[in-house]
Scaffold this active site. Sequence first.
Site, PDB file in Angstrom:
ATOM      1  N   HIS A 111      40.615  20.559 -53.392  1.00  0.00           N
ATOM      2  CA  HIS A 111      41.876  20.770 -54.117  1.00  0.00           C
ATOM      3  C   HIS A 111      42.017  22.235 -54.553  1.00  0.00           C
ATOM      4  O   HIS A 111      42.743  22.536 -55.493  1.00  0.00           O
ATOM      5  CB  HIS A 111      41.978  19.854 -55.339  1.00  0.00           C
ATOM      6  CG  HIS A 111      41.552  18.444 -55.058  1.00  0.00           C
ATOM      7  ND1 HIS A 111      42.363  17.532 -54.432  1.00  0.00           N
ATOM      8  CD2 HIS A 111      40.377  17.806 -55.288  1.00  0.00           C
ATOM      9  CE1 HIS A 111      41.717  16.379 -54.299  1.00  0.00           C
ATOM     10  NE2 HIS A 111      40.512  16.521 -54.805  1.00  0.00           N
ATOM     11  N   THR A 145      63.976  17.196  -2.195  1.00  0.00           N
ATOM     12  CA  THR A 145      64.998  17.269  -3.234  1.00  0.00           C
ATOM     13  C   THR A 145      64.642  18.412  -4.176  1.00  0.00           C
ATOM     14  O   THR A 145      63.544  18.971  -4.102  1.00  0.00           O
ATOM     15  CB  THR A 145      65.101  15.932  -3.998  1.00  0.00           C
ATOM     16  OG1 THR A 145      66.219  15.988  -4.888  1.00  0.00           O
ATOM     17  CG2 THR A 145      63.846  15.649  -4.797  1.00  0.00           C
ATOM     18  N   SER A 146      65.551  18.755  -5.074  1.00  0.00           N
ATOM     19  CA  SER A 146      65.347  19.916  -5.935  1.00  0.00           C
ATOM     20  C   SER A 146      64.053  19.840  -6.720  1.00  0.00           C
ATOM     21  O   SER A 146      63.365  20.845  -6.934  1.00  0.00           O
ATOM     22  CB  SER A 146      66.527  20.055  -6.904  1.00  0.00           C
ATOM     23  OG  SER A 146      67.729  20.221  -6.205  1.00  0.00           O
ATOM     24  N   SER A 193      51.697  47.605 -47.223  1.00  0.00           N
ATOM     25  CA  SER A 193      53.003  47.442 -47.864  1.00  0.00           C
ATOM     26  C   SER A 193      53.715  48.776 -47.890  1.00  0.00           C
ATOM     27  O   SER A 193      53.084  49.815 -48.119  1.00  0.00           O
ATOM     28  CB  SER A 193      52.833  46.917 -49.301  1.00  0.00           C
ATOM     29  OG  SER A 193      54.044  47.027 -50.032  1.00  0.00           O
ATOM     30  N   SER A 215      66.671  19.815 -18.327  1.00  0.00           N
ATOM     31  CA  SER A 215      66.455  21.101 -17.660  1.00  0.00           C
ATOM     32  C   SER A 215      66.476  22.292 -18.611  1.00  0.00           C
ATOM     33  O   SER A 215      65.507  23.057 -18.678  1.00  0.00           O
ATOM     34  CB  SER A 215      67.512  21.287 -16.571  1.00  0.00           C
ATOM     35  OG  SER A 215      67.354  22.535 -15.938  1.00  0.00           O
ATOM     36  N   ARG A 240      56.505  41.383 -28.164  1.00  0.00           N
ATOM     37  CA  ARG A 240      55.565  41.692 -29.231  1.00  0.00           C
ATOM     38  C   ARG A 240      54.230  40.947 -29.162  1.00  0.00           C
ATOM     39  O   ARG A 240      53.241  41.426 -29.715  1.00  0.00           O
ATOM     40  CB  ARG A 240      56.202  41.377 -30.592  1.00  0.00           C
ATOM     41  CG  ARG A 240      57.421  42.194 -30.914  1.00  0.00           C
ATOM     42  CD  ARG A 240      58.059  41.761 -32.228  1.00  0.00           C
ATOM     43  NE  ARG A 240      57.202  42.002 -33.379  1.00  0.00           N
ATOM     44  CZ  ARG A 240      57.106  43.153 -34.029  1.00  0.00           C
ATOM     45  NH1 ARG A 240      57.821  44.183 -33.634  1.00  0.00           N
ATOM     46  NH2 ARG A 240      56.325  43.281 -35.078  1.00  0.00           N
TER      47      ARG A 240
END
Length: 475
Positions: A150, A102-103, A280, A325, A11
């Site tokens: 306010h 390495t990974s 609406s 991970s 979406r």
Amino acid sequence: MNSYKNPLEERYSSEEMLFNFSHNNKFQNWRKLWIALAEIEKDLGLEITDEQIAELKANAENIDYEKAAEYEKKFRHDVMAHVHTYGDVAPSAKGIIHLGATSAFVGDNTDLIQIRDGLLILKKKLVNVMKGLSDFAIQYKDLPTLGFTHFQPAQLTTVGKRATLWLQSLVLDIEELDFFLETLRFRGVKGTTGTAASFLELFNGDYSKVKHLDKELSKRFGFEKVFGVSGQTYDRKIDAKVVALLGNIAQSAHKFTNDLRLLQNLKEIEEPFEKNQIGSSAMAYKRNPMRSERIGALAKYVMSLTTSSAMVASTQWFERTLDDSANKRLTIPQAFLAVDAILLIWNNIMNGIVVYPNRINKHIMEELPFMATEYIIMEEVKAGGDRQEIHEVIRVHSMEASKKVKVEGKENDLIERILNDDSLKLDKSKLKEVLDPKNFIGFAPIQTEEFIKNEVQPILDENKDLIGLEADLKV
């Protein structure tokens, strides 16, 4: 339709951001990293042939995801699953794929590439929001409007000056984004615990070759800076910092939409409303601020993610643990996708935002007489009146006018009351002239011009190649 789909994908987010975090982009980057590793290792004297590298390159995009899934089910290891999948289509090079690595070599370096590229995608959208707000601020720099403190009517400002407050937040955000990009480091080639021990054997103890490999590989992927030290992974504070940055952008967006929703309720400014849009399902007259509300919903989600990456960074054990991970797979892509959607929607709003000056002026004139009382008191004192006595006269008139407005629902008649009060000596013809709203906006127009010129325009000029964006909503 029988399985969950992520709304960010379906979406909200753009195709370019979805691609940035896609499987194809991720695993093609893994293969690019393996190719670059092999090429540089060959240049440094390892027994790797041109034919092996050529076969790797020829199959860089030939990814059999079904086979990779089978291998992962067998090995319970995603990186080794893809090493074997790659080796099956490049058999001559199978023995040198991932050599010495390495990974985290493919995983972390790819994450950093996606983070960098994701920020560049967001920067374009952020710059365009700033351009839209900047144009809006200049267009309406002289249009008086009620200020609110306010959410109560306060001294006047201008519509354009208010827009600079939204812009100010984005100036801070883009400064932080640029700093993050300037200082972002690549993990590079570090080995299983960051000591590069595997390369000690490969390069017969020649540390200069390890350093060359580290620096050269990082440059090939567009990173001038590389971590000097690491454990197995790059410092997870990078993740915490980038998600915090995304959270800051979300805060700025949410603040804007809060203000816009309040202004739309006042019928002073509205977000776009399309010809066939329905506000609406029940109330046909409604013009709901759905874009602003969508930004607010997504922004709340992004801000909630900031704690997730912070907790991961703070709880890593020694050189690495794997409890980061699953969290990284969720948090980082989704934070980027959500902010991408937020900025798309914000750009869409700015492309069609509507201002109603007459409605704004009506609200001003309902409150301006109260704001003019200080001027009236000063003018009476100049004419020889007693400040305290005049204050009391004005106070009584103000209370009566306020009663008319609040209790009886009538117009504010304070000025008429003052004009009809023969005890006041001020020049009453001058009083009518003073009640021009532009006399109550202070330096707002100049402040707007200066802020745009001095702080916003330099950013837009520096990023002029990013200006111009299609910002249609997906749904």
